[in-house]
Design an enzyme around this catalytic site. Structure first.
Site, PDB file in Angstrom:
ATOM      1  N   LYS A  29      22.378  37.297  19.673  1.00  0.00           N
ATOM      2  CA  LYS A  29      21.786  36.938  18.390  1.00  0.00           C
ATOM      3  C   LYS A  29      21.065  38.139  17.777  1.00  0.00           C
ATOM      4  O   LYS A  29      21.279  38.476  16.603  1.00  0.00           O
ATOM      5  CB  LYS A  29      20.818  35.765  18.573  1.00  0.00           C
ATOM      6  CG  LYS A  29      20.283  35.221  17.251  1.00  0.00           C
ATOM      7  CD  LYS A  29      19.130  34.252  17.476  1.00  0.00           C
ATOM      8  CE  LYS A  29      19.574  32.912  17.993  1.00  0.00           C
ATOM      9  NZ  LYS A  29      19.903  31.960  16.926  1.00  0.00           N
ATOM     10  N   ARG A  98      12.975  32.735  18.856  1.00  0.00           N
ATOM     11  CA  ARG A  98      14.272  32.223  19.294  1.00  0.00           C
ATOM     12  C   ARG A  98      14.813  33.007  20.474  1.00  0.00           C
ATOM     13  O   ARG A  98      14.758  34.226  20.489  1.00  0.00           O
ATOM     14  CB  ARG A  98      15.304  32.344  18.152  1.00  0.00           C
ATOM     15  CG  ARG A  98      14.963  31.515  16.936  1.00  0.00           C
ATOM     16  CD  ARG A  98      15.848  31.921  15.757  1.00  0.00           C
ATOM     17  NE  ARG A  98      15.454  31.226  14.545  1.00  0.00           N
ATOM     18  CZ  ARG A  98      15.927  30.046  14.163  1.00  0.00           C
ATOM     19  NH1 ARG A  98      16.832  29.428  14.900  1.00  0.00           N
ATOM     20  NH2 ARG A  98      15.516  29.473  13.066  1.00  0.00           N
ATOM     21  N   GLY A 107      22.080  25.938  23.297  1.00  0.00           N
ATOM     22  CA  GLY A 107      21.139  24.856  23.557  1.00  0.00           C
ATOM     23  C   GLY A 107      20.496  24.896  24.937  1.00  0.00           C
ATOM     24  O   GLY A 107      19.754  23.991  25.301  1.00  0.00           O
ATOM     25  N   MET A 109      18.463  27.324  26.183  1.00  0.00           N
ATOM     26  CA  MET A 109      17.120  27.903  26.237  1.00  0.00           C
ATOM     27  C   MET A 109      16.310  27.441  25.022  1.00  0.00           C
ATOM     28  O   MET A 109      16.755  26.604  24.272  1.00  0.00           O
ATOM     29  CB  MET A 109      17.223  29.412  26.338  1.00  0.00           C
ATOM     30  CG  MET A 109      17.789  29.841  27.684  1.00  0.00           C
ATOM     31  SD  MET A 109      17.905  31.600  27.842  1.00  0.00           S
ATOM     32  CE  MET A 109      19.095  32.013  26.610  1.00  0.00           C
ATOM     33  N   ARG A 343      28.205  35.481  14.873  1.00  0.00           N
ATOM     34  CA  ARG A 343      28.782  36.026  16.108  1.00  0.00           C
ATOM     35  C   ARG A 343      30.285  35.801  16.063  1.00  0.00           C
ATOM     36  O   ARG A 343      30.774  34.974  15.284  1.00  0.00           O
ATOM     37  CB  ARG A 343      28.182  35.342  17.338  1.00  0.00           C
ATOM     38  CG  ARG A 343      28.515  33.896  17.375  1.00  0.00           C
ATOM     39  CD  ARG A 343      27.854  33.174  18.508  1.00  0.00           C
ATOM     40  NE  ARG A 343      28.020  31.764  18.236  1.00  0.00           N
ATOM     41  CZ  ARG A 343      27.287  30.809  18.719  1.00  0.00           C
ATOM     42  NH1 ARG A 343      26.296  31.088  19.511  1.00  0.00           N
ATOM     43  NH2 ARG A 343      27.521  29.567  18.427  1.00  0.00           N
ATOM     44  N   HIS A 459      48.073  22.407  51.445  1.00  0.00           N
ATOM     45  CA  HIS A 459      49.512  22.215  51.295  1.00  0.00           C
ATOM     46  C   HIS A 459      49.831  21.610  49.930  1.00  0.00           C
ATOM     47  O   HIS A 459      50.687  22.095  49.187  1.00  0.00           O
ATOM     48  CB  HIS A 459      50.024  21.312  52.421  1.00  0.00           C
ATOM     49  CG  HIS A 459      51.485  21.012  52.326  1.00  0.00           C
ATOM     50  ND1 HIS A 459      51.962  19.884  51.704  1.00  0.00           N
ATOM     51  CD2 HIS A 459      52.566  21.706  52.730  1.00  0.00           C
ATOM     52  CE1 HIS A 459      53.279  19.901  51.745  1.00  0.00           C
ATOM     53  NE2 HIS A 459      53.674  20.990  52.381  1.00  0.00           N
ATOM     54  N   GLU A 767      49.267  40.641  56.081  1.00  0.00           N
ATOM     55  CA  GLU A 767      48.422  39.448  55.903  1.00  0.00           C
ATOM     56  C   GLU A 767      47.494  39.218  57.083  1.00  0.00           C
ATOM     57  O   GLU A 767      46.683  38.302  57.076  1.00  0.00           O
ATOM     58  CB  GLU A 767      49.296  38.210  55.655  1.00  0.00           C
ATOM     59  CG  GLU A 767      50.353  37.956  56.701  1.00  0.00           C
ATOM     60  CD  GLU A 767      51.255  36.766  56.363  1.00  0.00           C
ATOM     61  OE1 GLU A 767      50.894  35.937  55.518  1.00  0.00           O
ATOM     62  OE2 GLU A 767      52.336  36.664  56.978  1.00  0.00           O
ATOM     63  N   SER A 786      54.362  43.557  51.507  1.00  0.00           N
ATOM     64  CA  SER A 786      53.947  42.551  50.533  1.00  0.00           C
ATOM     65  C   SER A 786      52.674  41.918  51.062  1.00  0.00           C
ATOM     66  O   SER A 786      52.642  41.408  52.185  1.00  0.00           O
ATOM     67  CB  SER A 786      55.040  41.505  50.353  1.00  0.00           C
ATOM     68  OG  SER A 786      54.607  40.532  49.432  1.00  0.00           O
ATOM     69  N   GLY A 788      50.046  39.376  51.823  1.00  0.00           N
ATOM     70  CA  GLY A 788      49.880  37.922  51.890  1.00  0.00           C
ATOM     71  C   GLY A 788      48.397  37.639  51.812  1.00  0.00           C
ATOM     72  O   GLY A 788      47.711  37.496  52.819  1.00  0.00           O
ATOM     73  N   ASP A 791      46.626  34.502  53.711  1.00  0.00           N
ATOM     74  CA  ASP A 791      46.231  34.682  55.103  1.00  0.00           C
ATOM     75  C   ASP A 791      45.230  35.809  55.259  1.00  0.00           C
ATOM     76  O   ASP A 791      44.330  35.740  56.099  1.00  0.00           O
ATOM     77  CB  ASP A 791      47.468  34.930  55.978  1.00  0.00           C
ATOM     78  CG  ASP A 791      48.069  33.621  56.450  1.00  0.00           C
ATOM     79  OD1 ASP A 791      47.319  32.799  57.004  1.00  0.00           O
ATOM     80  OD2 ASP A 791      49.270  33.402  56.235  1.00  0.00           O
ATOM     81  N   CYS A 854      52.220  38.695  47.323  1.00  0.00           N
ATOM     82  CA  CYS A 854      52.874  37.402  47.128  1.00  0.00           C
ATOM     83  C   CYS A 854      51.959  36.233  47.482  1.00  0.00           C
ATOM     84  O   CYS A 854      52.379  35.086  47.506  1.00  0.00           O
ATOM     85  CB  CYS A 854      54.184  37.325  47.912  1.00  0.00           C
ATOM     86  SG  CYS A 854      53.946  37.481  49.687  1.00  0.00           S
ATOM     87  N   TYR A 874      54.451  45.499  42.166  1.00  0.00           N
ATOM     88  CA  TYR A 874      54.685  44.193  41.537  1.00  0.00           C
ATOM     89  C   TYR A 874      53.730  43.140  42.076  1.00  0.00           C
ATOM     90  O   TYR A 874      53.115  43.302  43.127  1.00  0.00           O
ATOM     91  CB  TYR A 874      56.135  43.733  41.763  1.00  0.00           C
ATOM     92  CG  TYR A 874      56.467  43.411  43.212  1.00  0.00           C
ATOM     93  CD1 TYR A 874      56.232  42.139  43.729  1.00  0.00           C
ATOM     94  CD2 TYR A 874      57.000  44.377  44.057  1.00  0.00           C
ATOM     95  CE1 TYR A 874      56.529  41.854  45.056  1.00  0.00           C
ATOM     96  CE2 TYR A 874      57.292  44.100  45.381  1.00  0.00           C
ATOM     97  CZ  TYR A 874      57.053  42.834  45.874  1.00  0.00           C
ATOM     98  OH  TYR A 874      57.322  42.540  47.173  1.00  0.00           O
TER      99      TYR A 874
HETATM  100  C1  PEP Z   1      50.002  34.560  52.288  1.00  0.00           C
HETATM  101  O1  PEP Z   1      49.503  34.366  53.385  1.00  0.00           O
HETATM  102  O2  PEP Z   1      49.395  35.036  51.326  1.00  0.00           O
HETATM  103  C2  PEP Z   1      51.400  34.172  52.037  1.00  0.00           C
HETATM  104  C3  PEP Z   1      51.992  34.466  50.906  1.00  0.00           C
HETATM  105  O3  PEP Z   1      52.004  33.446  53.011  1.00  0.00           O
HETATM  106  P1  PEP Z   1      51.780  31.884  53.200  1.00  0.00           P
HETATM  107  O4  PEP Z   1      50.950  31.402  52.077  1.00  0.00           O
HETATM  108  O5  PEP Z   1      53.118  31.287  53.238  1.00  0.00           O
HETATM  109  O6  PEP Z   1      51.073  31.844  54.520  1.00  0.00           O
HETATM  110 MG    MG Z   2      50.836  33.898  55.051  1.00  0.00          MG
END
Ligand code: PEP
Ligand code: MG
Length: 902
Positions: A29, A98, A107, A109, A343, A459, A767, A786, A788, A791, A854, A874
């Site tokens: 403000k 203010r 709102g 404060m 603002r 899951h 991982e 990659s 993970g 994990d 991933c 990636y």
């Molecule tokens: C991870 O652990 O990030 C992974 C991609 O494998 P998952 O989730 O299947 O254990």
């Molecule tokens: Mg994993």
């Protein structure tokens, strides 16, 4: 900042001294009032006390040295400028006090208006207002009320009650019917309330009023609701608020006065035009309190054309200056327009895209800036079907918004029932305590999934996100009773067949059906809406900004997909390959029994028979996926099942066997199974025989998968395709594990590709923390890594990914141990450090080592920026998050000021 700060430290800034870039110091403000002042717009004169002064006050419980003197000096110059003195009995200067933090906390404060009024100056104010006694006494009673409540914690209801009593005595409901005498009486009543609660008279010294009001605003930074709001909005707790002391202007001086709010564009749709509300003869708080009905801003043109035209001119000027949608608060005092606030305005996700596109068209910003102004969270919001919540729907429970979207349907408790009803064309919501791989068919059939246990990486959550299916997990107010086919929530019983609605964005659960609307943005990504040929501002803006993001980003975006259908959809959404194909998902349903046989086999021939049966099934899976991703890399991960998910539950099996024995039935087979399950039973399956460990323990399992992958690739290549398989080994912690798998895999690859050459890369998940810390060694045996991060987070923090979010994360969030679940957004300092170390050491050992991620974090906006900074090649995420990752990867380049587009 501490109280012993030198006297020279500047704690107070005149509006003419600040600017819009000083939000850290002057709050939003204050910074914007200063900006408008410097633009020459009509802002009532005033000054801002800095957030640093607030921080010092909150740290020590007293105003920092020098603050009082600086306030005095600024007050004097304000008095000089206005030709009035604070609290002068004849012609008082009045000010408002203010709050105004760096981030807007609407709102949350405190504000105190009309500071400077007392028993004498109220008379002077009346004279100044042309003998308007009513106005003067109304202003005075408002001061006592606000001051009492805010500064001295007098219960607000007492003031409300006294006001109601006077109105009742007069037989009216409208404040405007009270005359000066009534209000004088009300001031007396208020003063008595004040005395009763504080043990002192209402302070008559204007400077004391001002100092106490400033303190109260400082302290309101730590008011319970403000603390809560900050936590929710992830605003740091140590910023403090600035305090603005502003000359009062009055919108309640008669019909030629009034107050209003306006937006320079529609904050809901982004459409250009004039959007606002006006209330004649009123103060801003009356608008906020909704005491009287406002009129559309356009009506001001009839009431006061000069002010209206001036306001429109200012709005255009502000838009051009801020190059964005602005929201504005203004007051007209007897035909004179005053700007009280501006603002850059909040807006919906849709408006954010539309406005960014419009501003590019208008030449106010470039496409980089447009990209900066939208974000992945907004895009994600636009991609999910939404509830039309225009009617009142009250949620009955709130869980974790595990996979966004909105779904209504008939409640079912088993996978089989979900499949049955879906086949009849019904929308169903699968309700479980938690899901497991056996529920997969039911999850596919269901519109949405609701569980009473589990967090964002349970899951249910992970699988639902993968499918782009709405899921609320961990709604622990719901007591699920699967055998009885019902759940109980808030004292109500919901039976199979009843209808519920779940919102996977907010985690809210509703009884009954809430209407749902599909997303146009998804229709666009799916290719069914052509942005060049439809009149839809949102779709056109999304298309334009996405195209720019793709041009700017350095990170490639792949998808996590286990089926041809997911792969095809992700490709339409812009995925440039598969970063994770979880092969354990291919062993569910009918094939589960084969896996069970394989795991429990004691003799080689039993095992080989199971593997032989699985090989053609797996090959067909991969052919389908390679076909859908032709020409793009596909990382297939060798099987990584937590063992317990594939074996019959131990307790249940034991009970069945005991019951059958009791009945004298022949249970030899079941007993053998029970013995085998006991043998394989693990207390901590997630830390047990999974991933590469299982591959090394069960002969032929990985070999069968490698063969299926390579044979599938060869088959596709022979048909003229261009498959790019990458074989990934899960849960590696030591290079020796990888070397062992690699040696066997290379033999198979060599043998199978003799028919037709196909390049096959072999790499590993990183991982397990040990893998990250020995990445230099592991890179010797890996062509790619990659990360993970699911994990890695689980093992880095020692948090069970299926349990902790629902169990105690609320407390960790409350305590600020982290601001967001580390399963949702990468923990840069800890888990992120493991990623960084592994990237650096991996690339040092093997220059050009391909790096990706991933875990679920691959589709999280903030994490994408982190992976860009670390230099990964990636990110890979579920199909629905691919556009979000593309957008954020583009934003990451723009925000790091980079020119490293692809
Ligand atoms: C991870 O652990 O990030 C992974 C991609 O494998 P998952 O989730 O299947 O254990
Ligand atoms: Mg994993």
């Amino acid at each position: 900042m501490a109280a012993q700060e030198t006297v020279d430290h500047k704690y107070v800034y005149d509006f003419s001294e600040g600017n819009k870039d000083l939000k850290d110091l002057l709050g939003g403000k204050g910074a914007n009032l200063a900006e408008m002042t410097n633009l020459g717009l009509p802002v009532p004169p005033g000054f801002t006390i800095t957030t640093e002064a607030c921080q010092a006050y909150l740290a020590t419980g007293q105003e920092p040295d020098g603050l009082a003197g600086q306030i005095e000096a600024h007050l004097e110059s304000l008095e000089r400028a206005m030709g009035k003195r604070l609290g002068d009995p004849q012609d008082p200067l009045l000010v408002s006090v203010r709050s105004g933090a760096k981030f807007s906390m609407p709102g949350m404060m405190e504000t105190v208006l009309n500071v400077g009024l007392n028993d004498q100056s109220v008379v002077g104010l009346s004279a100044q207002a042309g003998g308007n006694d009513r106005f003067a006494w109304d202003s005075y009673r408002r001061l006592i009320q606000m001051f009492g409540k805010t500064v001295c914690e007098v219960p607000g209801e007492e003031f409300e009650h006294a006001l109601d009593e006077i109105k009742n005595a007069k037989g009216t409901h409208n404040d405007l019917d009270l005359d000066a005498d009534d209000l004088r009486g009300l001031v007396d009543a208020y003063k008595k309330i004040f005395l009763k609660h504080t043990g002192r008279e209402f302070p008559q010294q204007p400077r004391e009023q001002l100092d106490l009001a400033i303190r109260a605003v400082f302290e309101s930074w730590n008011a319970e609701r403000a603390v809560l709001y900050r936590r929710q909005e992830r605003i740091p707790a140590d910023l403090g608020t600035a305090v603005n002391v502003v000359t009062m202007v009055f919108g309640n001086l008669g019909p030629d006065s009034g107050t209003g709010v306006a937006f320079t564009r529609d904050p809901a749709s982004g459409a250009q035009g004039i959007y606002g509300d006006y209330l004649a003869n009123a103060q801003g708080e009356d608008v906020v309190a909704g005491i009287r009905n406002t009129v559309p801003l356009q009506e001001l043109e009839q009431l006061d054309k000069a002010s209206y035209d001036e306001l429109l001119g200012i709005m255009a000027r502000l838009e051009e200056h801020y190059k964005d949608l602005c929201d504005i608060e203004f007051t007209i005092e007897r035909g004179k327009l005053w700007m009280l606030q501006t603002r850059v305005g909040k807006r919906t996700a849709a408006a954010a895209f539309v406005i960014a596109g419009q501003l590019v068209d208008e030449g106010l910003i470039d496409l980089d800036e447009a990209l900066h102004r939208v974000n992945g969270a907004q895009l994600a919001q636009l991609m999910f079907p939404r509830f039309q919540l225009d009617h009142e729907f009250e949620p009955v429970a709130k869980g974790i918004g595990a996979s966004p979207g909105a779904a209504s349907g008939t409640v079912v408790f088993t996978s089989a029932r979900a499949v049955e009803l879906a086949a009849e064309g019904k929308s169903v919501i699968l309700v479980r305590r938690e899901t497991n791989p056996d529920d997969l068919n039911g999850m596919i059939a269901a519109k949405g999934i609701l569980t009473s246990r589990g967090g964002k990486t349970s899951h249910a959550a992970v699988v639902a996100r993968g499918m782009g299916k709405t899921c609320v997990s961990g709604a622990d107010e719901i007591e699920v009773n699967v055998p009885a086919k019902r759940f109980v929530v808030a004292g109500q019983t919901v039976n199979e067949g009843d209808v519920v609605s779940i919102d996977g964005t907010t985690g809210k659960v509703y009884l009954g059906e809430v209407p749902v609307m599909p997303s146009e943005v998804v229709q666009y990504f799916e290719g069914s809406l052509d942005p060049e040929h439809i009149d839809n501002a949102l779709v056109r803006a999304v298309h334009r900004i996405m195209t720019h993001a793709d041009g700017r980003r350095r990170l490639a975006v792949r998808t996590n997909a286990d089926t041809g259908a997911d792969a095809a959809r992700a490709r339409r959404f812009g995925a440039e390959g598969i970063g994770l194909c979880r092969t354990e998902h291919m062993f569910l349903g009918d094939r589960r029994e084969l896996v069970e046989r394989l795991i429990l086999a004691r003799a080689a021939d039993e095992r080989e028979a199971a593997l032989e049966a699985l090989l053609p099934l797996q090959r067909a899976d991969f052919v389908e996926i390679f076909r859908e991703m032709d020409g793009l890399p596909v990382t297939v991960r060798l099987i990584d099942p937590p063992l317990h998910e594939f074996l019959p539950p131990l307790e249940q099996l034991a009970v069945n066997v005991a019951v059958a024995q009791e009945r004298g039935e022949d249970v030899a087979k079941e007993e053998a199974l029970l013995a085998a399950v006991r043998r394989m039973h693990e207390e901590n399956p997630m830390l047990g025989l999974r991933g590469v460990r299982l591959g090394l323990v069960i002969p032929g399992l990985f070999a069968m998968q490698v063969r299926a992958i390579v044979e599938a690739a060869v088959e596709c290549a022979q048909r003229g395709g261009d498959p790019k398989p990458e074989i990934m080994v899960p849960l590696v912690g030591a290079v020796q594990e990888l070397e062992t798998v690699r040696a066997e895999a290379e033999k198979i690859i060599e043998e199978v590709t003799r028919e037709k050459a196909v390049e096959v890369l072999i790499g590993t998940m990183i991982e397990v923390p040990r893998a990250a810390l020995t990445a230099g060694q592991i890179a010797e045996a890996a062509e790619f890594f990659s990360f993970g991060t699911n994990d890695l987070t689980q093992m880095g923090w020692g948090f069970s990914r299926d349990d902790v979010e629902g169990a105690f994360f609320w407390r960790y969030l409350e305590l600020g141990i982290f601001g967001i679940s580390p399963f949702e957004s990468i923990d840069r300092d800890g888990v992120g450090r493991l990623v960084r170390i592994a990237s650096e050491e991996g690339r040092a050992a093997r220059p050009g080592l391909k790096l990706g991620v991933c875990g679920e974090h691959g589709g999280d906006p903030d994490s994408v920026h982190f992976f860009h900074e670390v230099g990964l090649d990636y990110v890979s995420c579920s199909p629905f998050r691919v556009p979000v990752a593309r957008l954020e990867a583009g934003r990451a380049v723009v925000e790091t000021g980079g020119s490293d587009s692809r």
